[in-house]
Design an enzyme around this catalytic site. Structure first.
Site, PDB file in Angstrom:
ATOM      1  N   ASN A 145       0.851  -1.181   0.000  1.00 49.47           N
ATOM      2  CA  ASN A 145       0.000   0.000   0.000  1.00 49.47           C
ATOM      3  C   ASN A 145       0.894   1.240   0.000  1.00 49.47           C
ATOM      4  OD1 ASN A 145      -2.346  -1.611   0.193  1.00 49.47           O
ATOM      5  ND2 ASN A 145      -2.111  -1.749   2.412  1.00 49.47           N
ATOM      6  N   GLY A 154      -4.027   3.277   0.908  1.00 53.43           N
ATOM      7  CA  GLY A 154      -4.401   2.615   2.152  1.00 53.43           C
ATOM      8  C   GLY A 154      -3.257   2.410   3.124  1.00 53.43           C
ATOM      9  N   GLN A 155      -2.109   3.076   2.892  1.00 51.56           N
ATOM     10  CA  GLN A 155      -0.975   2.909   3.809  1.00 51.56           C
ATOM     11  C   GLN A 155      -1.268   3.598   5.144  1.00 51.56           C
ATOM     12  OE1 GLN A 155       2.832   4.241   2.313  1.00 51.56           O
ATOM     13  NE2 GLN A 155       3.937   3.445   4.104  1.00 51.56           N
ATOM     14  N   HIS A 165       6.601  -1.603   3.960  1.00 49.20           N
ATOM     15  CA  HIS A 165       6.368  -3.006   4.283  1.00 49.20           C
ATOM     16  C   HIS A 165       5.603  -3.665   3.146  1.00 49.20           C
ATOM     17  CE1 HIS A 165       3.080  -0.580   5.900  1.00 49.20           C
ATOM     18  NE2 HIS A 165       2.275  -1.591   5.615  1.00 49.20           N
ATOM     19  N   HIS A 216       3.017  -6.838   2.317  1.00 42.54           N
ATOM     20  CA  HIS A 216       2.081  -7.814   2.890  1.00 42.54           C
ATOM     21  C   HIS A 216       2.159  -9.101   2.074  1.00 42.54           C
ATOM     22  CE1 HIS A 216      -0.567  -4.815   5.136  1.00 42.54           C
ATOM     23  NE2 HIS A 216       0.052  -4.007   4.288  1.00 42.54           N
TER      24      HIS A 216
HETATM   25  P1  5GP Z   1      -0.706  -0.638   5.790  1.00 41.68           P
HETATM   26  O1  5GP Z   1      -2.154  -0.277   5.790  1.00 41.68           O
HETATM   27  O2  5GP Z   1       0.153   0.487   6.311  1.00 41.68           O
HETATM   28  O3  5GP Z   1      -0.217  -1.180   4.476  1.00 41.68           O
HETATM   29  O4  5GP Z   1      -0.571  -1.871   6.762  1.00 41.68           O
HETATM   30  C1  5GP Z   1      -0.164  -1.765   8.077  1.00 41.68           C
HETATM   31  C2  5GP Z   1      -0.390  -3.118   8.695  1.00 41.68           C
HETATM   32  O5  5GP Z   1       0.309  -3.163   9.926  1.00 41.68           O
HETATM   33  C3  5GP Z   1      -1.863  -3.427   9.008  1.00 41.68           C
HETATM   34  O6  5GP Z   1      -2.250  -4.622   8.331  1.00 41.68           O
HETATM   35  C4  5GP Z   1      -1.893  -3.580  10.523  1.00 41.68           C
HETATM   36  O7  5GP Z   1      -2.766  -4.610  10.949  1.00 41.68           O
HETATM   37  C5  5GP Z   1      -0.450  -3.897  10.851  1.00 41.68           C
HETATM   38  N1  5GP Z   1      -0.013  -3.437  12.164  1.00 41.68           N
HETATM   39  C6  5GP Z   1      -0.218  -2.216  12.709  1.00 41.68           C
HETATM   40  N2  5GP Z   1       0.360  -2.138  13.924  1.00 41.68           N
HETATM   41  C7  5GP Z   1       0.951  -3.344  14.144  1.00 41.68           C
HETATM   42  C8  5GP Z   1       1.711  -3.864  15.223  1.00 41.68           C
HETATM   43  O8  5GP Z   1       1.966  -3.212  16.246  1.00 41.68           O
HETATM   44  N3  5GP Z   1       2.149  -5.144  15.108  1.00 41.68           N
HETATM   45  C9  5GP Z   1       1.894  -5.904  13.989  1.00 41.68           C
HETATM   46  N4  5GP Z   1       2.378  -7.143  13.988  1.00 41.68           N
HETATM   47  N5  5GP Z   1       1.185  -5.434  12.953  1.00 41.68           N
HETATM   48  C10 5GP Z   1       0.719  -4.169  13.026  1.00 41.68           C
END
Ligand code: 5GP
Ligand code: ZN
Length: 108
Positions: A84, A90-91, A97, A99
């Site tokens: 993302n 949606g980031q 990172h 997924h």
């Molecule tokens: P994004 O929306 O930024 O691509 O994804 C962030 C991801 O990080 C989300 O899927 C969320 O569930 C995960 N996430 C957020 N905080 C934490 C955390 O403290 N530990 C872990 N393991 N995952 C996290």
């Protein structure tokens, strides 16, 4: 102390369910899994978003993503890679990172 949660996970200040680590990347289970297997792979170097990463970092990250998915997690039926990028994509966490989603046939 960093205010980036993924830097804090990298540094061991916050816990995670680690699945893989080397000198370049760390992989751990997403805290809110959206598939039976949902793992995040981060570069150890803090880079805010995909658009900011240089070619070498992206190359290492993508190489380790396939290693984690295919060999460490053994997702033989296949898997999905999602990155993302910024708010429109949606980031939510501004430490680059990837997924990895798998463990069932993904239809969405
Ligand atoms: P994004 O929306 O930024 O691509 O994804 C962030 C991801 O990080 C989300 O899927 C969320 O569930 C995960 N996430 C957020 N905080 C934490 C955390 O403290 N530990 C872990 N393991 N995952 C996290
Ligand atoms: Zn960070």
């Amino acid at each position: 102390m960093s205010d980036c949660i993924f830097c804090r996970i990298r540094d061991g200040e916050l816990p995670c369910k680690k699945v893989y680590e080397d000198e370049d990347v760390l992989a751990f289970h997403d805290i809110h899994p959206k598939a039976p297997v949902h793992v995040l792979v981060i570069p150890k170097q803090h880079v805010a978003t995909f658009s900011d990463a240089d070619e070498a970092l992206l190359g290492r990250l993508m190489d380790r993503v396939r290693h984690v998915a295919d060999s460490v997690l053994g997702l033989k039926e296949g898997w999905r890679l999602i990155v993302n990028v910024r708010a429109g994509g949606g980031q939510e966490v501004y430490h680059l990172h990837a997924h990895i989603l798998g463990g069932k046939r993904l239809s969405f």
